[in-house]
Scaffold this motif. Sequence first.
Motif, mmCIF file in Angstrom:
data_model
loop_
_atom_site.group_PDB
_atom_site.id
_atom_site.type_symbol
_atom_site.label_atom_id
_atom_site.label_comp_id
_atom_site.label_asym_id
_atom_site.label_seq_id
_atom_site.Cartn_x
_atom_site.Cartn_y
_atom_site.Cartn_z
ATOM 1 N N THR A 39 2.961 -2.265 -1.247
ATOM 2 C CA THR A 39 1.821 -1.601 -1.876
ATOM 3 C C THR A 39 2.042 -1.465 -3.379
ATOM 4 O O THR A 39 1.085 -1.528 -4.159
ATOM 5 C CB THR A 39 1.608 -0.207 -1.262
ATOM 6 N N ALA A 40 3.294 -1.293 -3.768
ATOM 7 C CA ALA A 40 3.638 -1.154 -5.191
ATOM 8 C C ALA A 40 4.488 -2.331 -5.635
ATOM 9 O O ALA A 40 5.486 -2.651 -4.995
ATOM 10 C CB ALA A 40 4.391 0.149 -5.420
ATOM 11 N N TRP A 41 4.070 -2.965 -6.713
ATOM 12 C CA TRP A 41 4.872 -4.006 -7.344
ATOM 13 C C TRP A 41 5.538 -3.381 -8.562
ATOM 14 O O TRP A 41 4.857 -2.951 -9.498
ATOM 15 C CB TRP A 41 3.995 -5.175 -7.778
ATOM 16 N N PRO A 42 6.874 -3.269 -8.556
ATOM 17 C CA PRO A 42 7.590 -2.588 -9.638
ATOM 18 C C PRO A 42 7.198 -3.091 -11.022
ATOM 19 O O PRO A 42 7.120 -4.293 -11.266
ATOM 20 C CB PRO A 42 9.063 -2.901 -9.326
ATOM 21 N N LYS A 43 6.903 -2.143 -11.922
ATOM 22 C CA LYS A 43 6.548 -2.410 -13.314
ATOM 23 C C LYS A 43 5.306 -3.292 -13.453
ATOM 24 O O LYS A 43 5.081 -3.902 -14.496
ATOM 25 C CB LYS A 43 7.729 -3.058 -14.052
ATOM 26 N N ALA A 44 4.488 -3.326 -12.401
ATOM 27 C CA ALA A 44 3.275 -4.146 -12.460
ATOM 28 C C ALA A 44 2.054 -3.340 -12.045
ATOM 29 O O ALA A 44 1.189 -3.033 -12.867
ATOM 30 C CB ALA A 44 3.430 -5.384 -11.576
ATOM 31 N N PHE A 83 -1.312 -0.988 -5.584
ATOM 32 C CA PHE A 83 -2.584 -1.390 -4.994
ATOM 33 C C PHE A 83 -3.103 -0.271 -4.097
ATOM 34 O O PHE A 83 -3.103 -0.358 -2.874
ATOM 35 C CB PHE A 83 -2.401 -2.717 -4.247
ATOM 36 N N THR A 84 -3.509 0.793 -4.774
ATOM 37 C CA THR A 84 -3.954 1.996 -4.091
ATOM 38 C C THR A 84 -5.402 2.318 -4.466
ATOM 39 O O THR A 84 -5.941 1.797 -5.423
ATOM 40 C CB THR A 84 -3.055 3.183 -4.464
ATOM 41 N N LYS A 85 -5.988 3.204 -3.692
ATOM 42 C CA LYS A 85 -7.393 3.560 -3.863
ATOM 43 C C LYS A 85 -7.638 4.340 -5.143
ATOM 44 O O LYS A 85 -6.716 4.897 -5.736
ATOM 45 C CB LYS A 85 -7.866 4.381 -2.652
ATOM 46 N N LEU A 86 -8.878 4.394 -5.538
ATOM 47 C CA LEU A 86 -9.298 5.117 -6.731
ATOM 48 C C LEU A 86 -8.945 6.592 -6.606
ATOM 49 O O LEU A 86 -9.233 7.229 -5.594
ATOM 50 C CB LEU A 86 -10.808 4.964 -6.921
ATOM 51 N N GLY A 87 -8.291 7.143 -7.613
ATOM 52 C CA GLY A 87 -7.956 8.558 -7.623
ATOM 53 C C GLY A 87 -6.617 8.909 -7.014
ATOM 54 O O GLY A 87 -6.186 10.064 -7.093
ATOM 55 N N VAL A 88 -5.924 7.930 -6.431
ATOM 56 C CA VAL A 88 -4.627 8.192 -5.810
ATOM 57 C C VAL A 88 -3.546 8.245 -6.885
ATOM 58 O O VAL A 88 -3.528 7.417 -7.803
ATOM 59 C CB VAL A 88 -4.279 7.111 -4.762
ATOM 60 N N SER A 89 -2.651 9.212 -6.780
ATOM 61 C CA SER A 89 -1.578 9.364 -7.754
ATOM 62 C C SER A 89 -0.656 8.156 -7.737
ATOM 63 O O SER A 89 -0.450 7.514 -6.696
ATOM 64 C CB SER A 89 -0.775 10.629 -7.444
ATOM 65 N N ALA A 90 -0.097 7.835 -8.890
ATOM 66 C CA ALA A 90 0.820 6.697 -8.990
ATOM 67 C C ALA A 90 2.116 6.941 -8.237
ATOM 68 O O ALA A 90 2.848 6.002 -7.924
ATOM 69 C CB ALA A 90 1.119 6.397 -10.453
ATOM 70 N N ARG A 91 2.391 8.188 -7.926
ATOM 71 C CA ARG A 91 3.602 8.533 -7.178
ATOM 72 C C ARG A 91 3.238 9.333 -5.933
ATOM 73 O O ARG A 91 2.256 10.055 -5.899
ATOM 74 C CB ARG A 91 4.558 9.359 -8.047
ATOM 75 N N GLU A 133 0.754 5.004 3.044
ATOM 76 C CA GLU A 133 0.144 3.746 3.449
ATOM 77 C C GLU A 133 -1.367 3.875 3.598
ATOM 78 O O GLU A 133 -2.107 2.908 3.393
ATOM 79 C CB GLU A 133 0.766 3.253 4.757
ATOM 80 N N SER A 134 -1.840 5.049 3.921
ATOM 81 C CA SER A 134 -3.284 5.256 4.065
ATOM 82 C C SER A 134 -3.994 5.214 2.706
ATOM 83 O O SER A 134 -5.223 5.123 2.650
ATOM 84 C CB SER A 134 -3.559 6.591 4.753
ATOM 85 N N ASP A 135 -3.226 5.277 1.622
ATOM 86 C CA ASP A 135 -3.796 5.233 0.278
ATOM 87 C C ASP A 135 -3.948 3.811 -0.248
ATOM 88 O O ASP A 135 -4.465 3.603 -1.345
ATOM 89 C CB ASP A 135 -2.914 6.027 -0.698
ATOM 90 N N ARG A 136 -3.494 2.833 0.533
ATOM 91 C CA ARG A 136 -3.608 1.434 0.124
ATOM 92 C C ARG A 136 -5.066 1.007 0.026
ATOM 93 O O ARG A 136 -5.934 1.570 0.683
ATOM 94 C CB ARG A 136 -2.923 0.521 1.152
ATOM 95 N N LEU A 137 -5.319 -0.012 -0.790
ATOM 96 C CA LEU A 137 -6.635 -0.617 -0.810
ATOM 97 C C LEU A 137 -6.992 -1.130 0.580
ATOM 98 O O LEU A 137 -6.104 -1.433 1.386
ATOM 99 C CB LEU A 137 -6.676 -1.783 -1.807
#
Length: 254
Positions: free
Chosen positions: A43-48, A51-59, A63-67
């Motif tokens: 779901t997360a590509w380091p330093k790139a 791929f999460t939904k709108l409004g979801v925190s970066a940290r 898995e339910s927050d994935r696109l």
Amino acid sequence: MTVNLIHFSPTANLTASENLAEFIRMCKEDLTVFSADLDWEATAWPKAANFTKLGVSARGFTESDRLDDSLIDFAKAYFRYQQGHHPTGTKNESKALRVLEAAFVKTTESASISGLNFAILDEAAVLARDHYVPMAAYQCGRELQRLARFVSEKNLIQSDLSMWKTPIKKPSDITIQTGSKAKSIQAKKLPGQDALEALAEIFANDPTDPKDIFTSSTFAMTMCAPVRISEILDLPADCEIEELDSKGVVLSCI
């Protein structure tokens, strides 16, 4: 590290869904942007990007927050392709993909890019305005426009959305506006009268310290002709050159 960049060209005798599948395969298997060992499924590509939904925190996302599953592979392919060919620090593709997924979820049952249409792009622009600050919303809108043109020209969708334009205007710059409010903001950025007089006095007293000479001389020059600040920015490190005649006598120092 060598980055393997490949330009995608749609095949005329393939359907849009077949070209889409090939585009995703190429970006997943053939591109090496963000490392040849990139974990595509993460779901997360380091330093790139995340791929999460709108409004979801970066940290702290789950898995339910994935696109949405029907969009995420295209999102990853599009992000990797565009950042490979046109790398940027802002990575506005992420903003556009998030509002696009939110628009799909709000208006349809599926978030597959195959179902993209004008109405979903319009809704995505509305969500961008609601969620991002003005400049970020403007950048998001521009990326939505680029995405619409890309999927249309690459024959990844059946519809032609290449004519869609973002309705989000670039925020106005207060520094080029007129009126009392603009003047007030501009005045706050200027030095006070005491500071101006102090710098003028330093310049007039013929300083000897190199820092004082440079600062006061720059100030004096730009006060007379502000556009000449570019000359200061272009000065080389060793800008003092002595010219000698045939007998070694200094003719000039520039």
